[in-house]
Design a protein around this motif. Structure first.
Motif, PDB file in Angstrom:
ATOM      1  N   VAL A  21       0.908  -1.101   0.001  1.00  0.00           N
ATOM      2  CA  VAL A  21      -0.042  -0.077   0.102  1.00  0.00           C
ATOM      3  C   VAL A  21       1.017   1.106   0.140  1.00  0.00           C
ATOM      4  CG1 VAL A  21      -1.808   1.364   1.244  1.00  0.00           C
ATOM      5  CG2 VAL A  21      -1.745  -1.193   1.265  1.00  0.00           C
ATOM      6  N   LYS A  22       0.927   1.923  -1.200  1.00  0.00           N
ATOM      7  CA  LYS A  22       1.826   3.111  -1.254  1.00  0.00           C
ATOM      8  C   LYS A  22       1.234   4.298  -0.926  1.00  0.00           C
ATOM      9  CE  LYS A  22       4.167   0.484  -5.022  1.00  0.00           C
ATOM     10  NZ  LYS A  22       4.795   0.603  -6.433  1.00  0.00           N
ATOM     11  N   THR A  23       1.988   5.142  -0.132  1.00  0.00           N
ATOM     12  CA  THR A  23       1.367   6.586   0.218  1.00  0.00           C
ATOM     13  C   THR A  23       2.331   7.583  -0.448  1.00  0.00           C
ATOM     14  OG1 THR A  23       2.723   6.424   2.071  1.00  0.00           O
ATOM     15  CG2 THR A  23       0.591   5.606   2.311  1.00  0.00           C
ATOM     16  N   THR A  24       1.839   8.934  -0.517  1.00  0.00           N
ATOM     17  CA  THR A  24       2.693   9.899  -1.118  1.00  0.00           C
ATOM     18  C   THR A  24       3.284  10.625  -0.216  1.00  0.00           C
ATOM     19  OG1 THR A  24       0.590  11.457  -0.990  1.00  0.00           O
ATOM     20  CG2 THR A  24       0.973  10.153  -3.035  1.00  0.00           C
ATOM     21  N   ILE A  61      -4.079  10.218  -1.035  1.00  0.00           N
ATOM     22  CA  ILE A  61      -4.170   8.845  -1.982  1.00  0.00           C
ATOM     23  C   ILE A  61      -3.153   7.855  -1.614  1.00  0.00           C
ATOM     24  CG2 ILE A  61      -4.501   8.208  -4.348  1.00  0.00           C
ATOM     25  CD1 ILE A  61      -4.972  10.882  -5.122  1.00  0.00           C
ATOM     26  N   LEU A  62      -4.191   6.527  -1.478  1.00  0.00           N
ATOM     27  CA  LEU A  62      -3.281   5.337  -1.325  1.00  0.00           C
ATOM     28  C   LEU A  62      -3.489   4.391  -2.450  1.00  0.00           C
ATOM     29  CD1 LEU A  62      -4.775   6.333   1.503  1.00  0.00           C
ATOM     30  CD2 LEU A  62      -3.361   4.636   2.435  1.00  0.00           C
ATOM     31  N   ARG A  63      -2.358   4.009  -2.930  1.00  0.00           N
ATOM     32  CA  ARG A  63      -2.377   2.821  -3.982  1.00  0.00           C
ATOM     33  C   ARG A  63      -1.981   1.471  -3.537  1.00  0.00           C
ATOM     34  NH1 ARG A  63       2.403   5.715  -6.928  1.00  0.00           N
ATOM     35  NH2 ARG A  63       2.818   3.721  -7.305  1.00  0.00           N
ATOM     36  N   VAL A  65      -1.606  -2.127  -3.968  1.00  0.00           N
ATOM     37  CA  VAL A  65      -1.101  -3.013  -5.034  1.00  0.00           C
ATOM     38  C   VAL A  65      -1.402  -4.538  -4.657  1.00  0.00           C
ATOM     39  CG1 VAL A  65       0.970  -4.036  -6.266  1.00  0.00           C
ATOM     40  CG2 VAL A  65       0.852  -1.586  -5.408  1.00  0.00           C
ATOM     41  N   GLU A  72      -3.393  -1.868  -9.556  1.00  0.00           N
ATOM     42  CA  GLU A  72      -3.517  -0.957  -8.417  1.00  0.00           C
ATOM     43  C   GLU A  72      -4.915  -0.519  -8.301  1.00  0.00           C
ATOM     44  OE1 GLU A  72       0.943   1.060  -8.496  1.00  0.00           O
ATOM     45  OE2 GLU A  72      -0.908   2.221  -9.049  1.00  0.00           O
ATOM     46  N   SER A  73      -5.312  -0.430  -7.099  1.00  0.00           N
ATOM     47  CA  SER A  73      -6.781   0.361  -6.774  1.00  0.00           C
ATOM     48  C   SER A  73      -6.357   1.508  -5.941  1.00  0.00           C
ATOM     49  CB  SER A  73      -7.406  -0.739  -6.060  1.00  0.00           C
ATOM     50  OG  SER A  73      -7.696  -1.894  -6.829  1.00  0.00           O
ATOM     51  N   LEU A  74      -7.143   2.594  -5.922  1.00  0.00           N
ATOM     52  CA  LEU A  74      -6.874   3.732  -5.214  1.00  0.00           C
ATOM     53  C   LEU A  74      -7.975   3.782  -4.210  1.00  0.00           C
ATOM     54  CD1 LEU A  74      -6.264   6.235  -7.976  1.00  0.00           C
ATOM     55  CD2 LEU A  74      -4.650   4.931  -6.880  1.00  0.00           C
ATOM     56  N   GLN A  76      -8.633   6.748  -1.106  1.00  0.00           N
ATOM     57  CA  GLN A  76      -8.302   8.068  -0.673  1.00  0.00           C
ATOM     58  C   GLN A  76      -9.020   8.678   0.446  1.00  0.00           C
ATOM     59  OE1 GLN A  76      -9.488  10.716  -4.035  1.00  0.00           O
ATOM     60  NE2 GLN A  76     -11.446  10.976  -3.463  1.00  0.00           N
TER      61      GLN A  76
END
Length: 92
Positions: A21-24, A61-63, A65, A72-74, A76
């Motif tokens: 889970v990727k964050t900015t 926004i979190l991606r 995986v 990928e799903s988003l 927010q």
């Protein structure tokens, strides 16, 4: 600190495997199931957002995986952070 829980269900025919889970921003910390979620199973992605030194409108926004299509799903989360104004001491 703002905490949010995103709940989900695996409606697919195979186990759901979330690999990341990727964050900015480092101020947003996700926690997700590290084990596969079986078909029909449920899970949660918990997110903590550190609001220190932040103000105004915020959008994170979190991606997610996973072994899904698309990969990928988003997700927010957003809101407005209002900072209380400090009162001046009397006599100043």
């Amino acid at each position: 600190m703002i905490k949010r829980t995103f709940r989900f269900a695996n409606t697919g025919a195979d186990s759901l495997v979330i690999t990341d889970v990727k964050t900015t921003c480092g101020c947003t910390v996700p926690d997700w199931p590290k084990q596969p979620v079986p078909p029909g199973g449920k899970g949660e992605i918990k997110v903590e957002f550190n609001t220190a030194n932040k103000s105004g409108r915020q959008l994170r926004i979190l991606r997610v995986v996973a072994n899904t299509n698309p990969v990928e799903s988003l997700l927010q989360m957003g809101g407005e952070i209002k900072v209380a104004k400090k009162k001046k001491p009397q006599g100043q």
